[in-house]
Design a protein around this motif. Structure first.
Motif, PDB file in Angstrom:
ATOM      1  N   ALA A 135      -0.972  -2.660  12.057  1.00  0.00           N
ATOM      2  CA  ALA A 135       1.136  -2.051  11.993  1.00  0.00           C
ATOM      3  C   ALA A 135       1.531  -2.046  10.396  1.00  0.00           C
ATOM      4  O   ALA A 135       2.936  -1.511  10.810  1.00  0.00           O
ATOM      5  N   SER A 136       0.459  -2.553   9.751  1.00  0.00           N
ATOM      6  CA  SER A 136       1.372  -2.443   8.426  1.00  0.00           C
ATOM      7  C   SER A 136       0.398  -1.405   7.274  1.00  0.00           C
ATOM      8  O   SER A 136      -0.844  -1.605   7.759  1.00  0.00           O
ATOM      9  N   LEU A 137       1.141  -1.087   6.269  1.00  0.00           N
ATOM     10  CA  LEU A 137       0.593  -0.008   5.445  1.00  0.00           C
ATOM     11  C   LEU A 137       0.477  -0.924   3.984  1.00  0.00           C
ATOM     12  O   LEU A 137       1.216  -1.039   3.429  1.00  0.00           O
ATOM     13  N   THR A 138      -0.712  -1.171   3.875  1.00  0.00           N
ATOM     14  CA  THR A 138      -1.169  -1.514   2.537  1.00  0.00           C
ATOM     15  C   THR A 138      -1.959  -0.669   1.280  1.00  0.00           C
ATOM     16  O   THR A 138      -3.127  -0.981   2.102  1.00  0.00           O
ATOM     17  N   PHE A 139      -1.644  -0.059   0.801  1.00  0.00           N
ATOM     18  CA  PHE A 139      -3.017   0.816   0.166  1.00  0.00           C
ATOM     19  C   PHE A 139      -2.590   0.723  -1.349  1.00  0.00           C
ATOM     20  O   PHE A 139      -1.293   0.083  -2.116  1.00  0.00           O
ATOM     21  N   SER A 140      -3.200   0.647  -2.536  1.00  0.00           N
ATOM     22  CA  SER A 140      -3.162   1.327  -4.133  1.00  0.00           C
ATOM     23  C   SER A 140      -3.758   2.643  -4.368  1.00  0.00           C
ATOM     24  O   SER A 140      -5.129   2.924  -3.668  1.00  0.00           O
ATOM     25  N   LEU A 141      -2.670   3.402  -4.957  1.00  0.00           N
ATOM     26  CA  LEU A 141      -2.695   4.336  -5.969  1.00  0.00           C
ATOM     27  C   LEU A 141      -3.631   3.761  -7.309  1.00  0.00           C
ATOM     28  O   LEU A 141      -2.866   4.135  -7.820  1.00  0.00           O
ATOM     29  N   LEU A 142      -4.199   4.899  -7.944  1.00  0.00           N
ATOM     30  CA  LEU A 142      -4.264   5.028  -8.779  1.00  0.00           C
ATOM     31  C   LEU A 142      -4.069   6.566  -9.929  1.00  0.00           C
ATOM     32  O   LEU A 142      -4.070   7.406  -9.474  1.00  0.00           O
ATOM     33  N   LEU A 143      -3.318   6.315 -10.950  1.00  0.00           N
ATOM     34  CA  LEU A 143      -2.356   7.539 -11.474  1.00  0.00           C
ATOM     35  C   LEU A 143      -3.018   7.528 -13.490  1.00  0.00           C
ATOM     36  O   LEU A 143      -3.416   6.350 -13.316  1.00  0.00           O
ATOM     37  N   ARG A 144      -3.497   7.943 -13.711  1.00  0.00           N
ATOM     38  CA  ARG A 144      -3.944   8.181 -15.028  1.00  0.00           C
ATOM     39  C   ARG A 144      -2.772   9.265 -15.371  1.00  0.00           C
ATOM     40  O   ARG A 144      -3.085  10.323 -16.288  1.00  0.00           O
ATOM     41  N   SER A 198      -3.465   4.149 -20.089  1.00  0.00           N
ATOM     42  CA  SER A 198      -4.843   4.354 -19.488  1.00  0.00           C
ATOM     43  C   SER A 198      -4.809   4.341 -18.577  1.00  0.00           C
ATOM     44  O   SER A 198      -5.615   5.687 -17.735  1.00  0.00           O
ATOM     45  N   TYR A 199      -4.205   3.662 -17.480  1.00  0.00           N
ATOM     46  CA  TYR A 199      -4.538   4.084 -15.728  1.00  0.00           C
ATOM     47  C   TYR A 199      -3.578   3.005 -15.690  1.00  0.00           C
ATOM     48  O   TYR A 199      -3.045   1.965 -16.076  1.00  0.00           O
ATOM     49  N   ALA A 200      -2.821   3.765 -14.208  1.00  0.00           N
ATOM     50  CA  ALA A 200      -1.710   2.001 -13.618  1.00  0.00           C
ATOM     51  C   ALA A 200      -1.949   2.438 -12.568  1.00  0.00           C
ATOM     52  O   ALA A 200      -2.208   3.218 -11.512  1.00  0.00           O
ATOM     53  N   LEU A 201      -1.950   1.564 -11.318  1.00  0.00           N
ATOM     54  CA  LEU A 201      -2.156   1.155 -10.344  1.00  0.00           C
ATOM     55  C   LEU A 201      -0.999   0.710  -9.525  1.00  0.00           C
ATOM     56  O   LEU A 201      -0.116  -0.042 -10.176  1.00  0.00           O
ATOM     57  N   LEU A 202      -0.330   1.807  -8.638  1.00  0.00           N
ATOM     58  CA  LEU A 202       0.858   1.822  -7.716  1.00  0.00           C
ATOM     59  C   LEU A 202       0.543   1.219  -6.445  1.00  0.00           C
ATOM     60  O   LEU A 202      -0.521   1.211  -5.318  1.00  0.00           O
ATOM     61  N   GLY A 203       0.605  -0.186  -6.534  1.00  0.00           N
ATOM     62  CA  GLY A 203       0.080  -0.940  -5.305  1.00  0.00           C
ATOM     63  C   GLY A 203       1.863  -0.802  -4.035  1.00  0.00           C
ATOM     64  O   GLY A 203       2.603  -1.045  -4.458  1.00  0.00           O
ATOM     65  N   VAL A 204       1.548  -0.415  -3.274  1.00  0.00           N
ATOM     66  CA  VAL A 204       2.636  -0.057  -1.967  1.00  0.00           C
ATOM     67  C   VAL A 204       2.094  -0.816  -0.606  1.00  0.00           C
ATOM     68  O   VAL A 204       1.049  -0.693  -0.006  1.00  0.00           O
ATOM     69  N   GLY A 205       3.251  -1.513  -0.165  1.00  0.00           N
ATOM     70  CA  GLY A 205       3.368  -2.066   0.349  1.00  0.00           C
ATOM     71  C   GLY A 205       4.564  -1.881   1.633  1.00  0.00           C
ATOM     72  O   GLY A 205       5.629  -1.705   1.577  1.00  0.00           O
ATOM     73  N   VAL A 206       4.095  -0.987   3.319  1.00  0.00           N
ATOM     74  CA  VAL A 206       5.123  -0.688   4.125  1.00  0.00           C
ATOM     75  C   VAL A 206       5.503  -1.403   5.498  1.00  0.00           C
ATOM     76  O   VAL A 206       4.324  -1.506   5.612  1.00  0.00           O
ATOM     77  N   ASN A 207       6.356  -1.963   6.075  1.00  0.00           N
ATOM     78  CA  ASN A 207       6.631  -2.669   7.115  1.00  0.00           C
ATOM     79  C   ASN A 207       6.566  -1.351   8.129  1.00  0.00           C
ATOM     80  O   ASN A 207       7.885  -0.765   8.067  1.00  0.00           O
ATOM     81  N   VAL A 208       5.766  -1.107   8.636  1.00  0.00           N
ATOM     82  CA  VAL A 208       5.574   0.435   9.806  1.00  0.00           C
ATOM     83  C   VAL A 208       6.177  -0.081  11.170  1.00  0.00           C
ATOM     84  O   VAL A 208       7.234   0.922  11.830  1.00  0.00           O
ATOM     85  N   ALA A 209       5.413  -0.705  11.712  1.00  0.00           N
ATOM     86  CA  ALA A 209       5.224  -1.049  13.107  1.00  0.00           C
ATOM     87  C   ALA A 209       5.889  -3.274  13.321  1.00  0.00           C
ATOM     88  O   ALA A 209       5.811  -2.940  13.943  1.00  0.00           O
ATOM     89  N   TRP A 210       5.453  -3.629  11.800  1.00  0.00           N
ATOM     90  CA  TRP A 210       5.722  -5.127  11.975  1.00  0.00           C
ATOM     91  C   TRP A 210       6.322  -5.338  11.157  1.00  0.00           C
ATOM     92  O   TRP A 210       6.238  -4.642   9.535  1.00  0.00           O
ATOM     93  N   ALA A 211       7.242  -6.586  10.933  1.00  0.00           N
ATOM     94  CA  ALA A 211       7.500  -7.168   9.264  1.00  0.00           C
ATOM     95  C   ALA A 211       7.449  -8.764   9.994  1.00  0.00           C
ATOM     96  O   ALA A 211       7.896  -9.682  11.197  1.00  0.00           O
TER      97      ALA A 211
END
Length: 295
Positions: A121-130, A187-200
């Motif tokens: 129900a939630s979306l929790t992910f991390s994306l790598l950027l350089r 050097s690099y950045a970590l974007l951590g994203v949390g989204v309440n999609v179907a639950w909160a």
């Protein structure tokens, strides 16, 4: 040899068909499904058979719309997607590498706060950027990520710097930035994203109250918008012009808690370095509380 998770789709498949494809017994399929459920994967089991919860971004169902989101690791329960991605980055993962988990035991938000999530129900992910950015420009990246999320889902407003809120002030999503610097460059950045999609969690809100978007659609939309917006890091004023239009902080009375104390006043402007001007005082980082409007 394929795993059960690799064969699941959004359509029901019988235990017999899956067992045949895997070269195991139906009992082994049932046992593996229970194991996946225990690890947080949203596997659905019924008399009709087995399937993955619709909208789940399984690797063979997820279609990154651009260069971000490749390569991709989809996991069950982890400590933190940020920690998993950091280790991967240190091993040389390329820009765009993505880690998504169904559950986090040590999920965290800004300023050390915990982040609650619900598998399926939630979306929790991390994306790598350089991004090859000078350090002073790094503070704009959270604003850009928040803007990309707002444009991807089409609802809510941005509380500085990057929380996505409903009109009544409930939290829909948040972004955490962690980075490693070498000299004067990122050097690099970590974007951590949390989204309440179907639950909160209590007191927050979820996207399903406003728009019929699946978790996979939200993820694909965010990656597409972020890639389109990344060039704006080279033209901060163009980025801030779009950010201001999405802001629910500007022109509001706010209270900002910082490491140096509390600043209270009218949120007047977001400055070119990403800081917030409150009652004539420049605030670089802090926790914003939107105060009631004056009569």
């Amino acid at each position: 040899m394929p795993r059960l998770l690799d064969l699941l789709t959004e359509s029901w498949q019988s235990g017999e068909a899956l067992a045949r494809a895997l070269g195991v017994s139906r009992a082994a399929v049932s046992k593996e499904a229970r194991r996946l459920l225990a690890e947080g994967y949203p596997v659905e089991v019924s008399r009709r058979g087995y399937r993955i919860l619709p909208g789940t971004p399984l690797p063979h169902l997820f279609r990154p719309p651009g260069r971000l989101g490749r390569p991709y690791r989809y996991l069950g329960r982890v400590g933190s997607t940020q920690d998993v991605l950091r280790a991967w980055a240190e091993e040389g993962a390329p820009e765009g590498a993505l880690v998504l988990a169904e559950g986090q035991e040590r999920g965290r938000g800004r300023r050390g706060r915990s982040w609650e999530s619900c598998p399926g129900a939630s979306l929790t992910f991390s994306l790598l950027l350089r991004p090859h950015l000078p350090l002073p420009s790094l503070s704009l990246l959270p604003l850009l990520a928040g803007l990309a999320l707002r444009e991807a889902v089409g609802v809510g407003g941005l509380k500085w710097p990057n929380d996505l809120l409903t009109e009544d002030g409930r939290k829909l999503a948040g972004v955490l930035l962690e980075a490693k610097a070498e000299g004067e460059e990122v050097s690099y950045a970590l974007l951590g994203v949390g989204v309440n999609v179907a639950w909160a969690p209590e007191g927050a809100a979820f996207l399903g109250e406003f728009v019929p978007l699946s978790r996979r659609e939200v993820l694909e939309g965010f990656l597409l918008r972020l890639e389109a917006l990344l060039p704006l890091l080279q033209t901060p004023e163009a980025l801030l012009e779009r950010y201001r239009k999405a802001s629910c902080t500007l022109s509001r009375r706010v209270r900002v808690r910082t490491g140096k104390g509390v600043v209270e006043g009218l949120a007047e402007e977001v400055l070119p370095d990403g800081s917030l001007l409150v009652g004539g005082v420049r605030v670089e980082a802090g926790e914003v509380e939107l105060l009631p409007l004056l009569e």
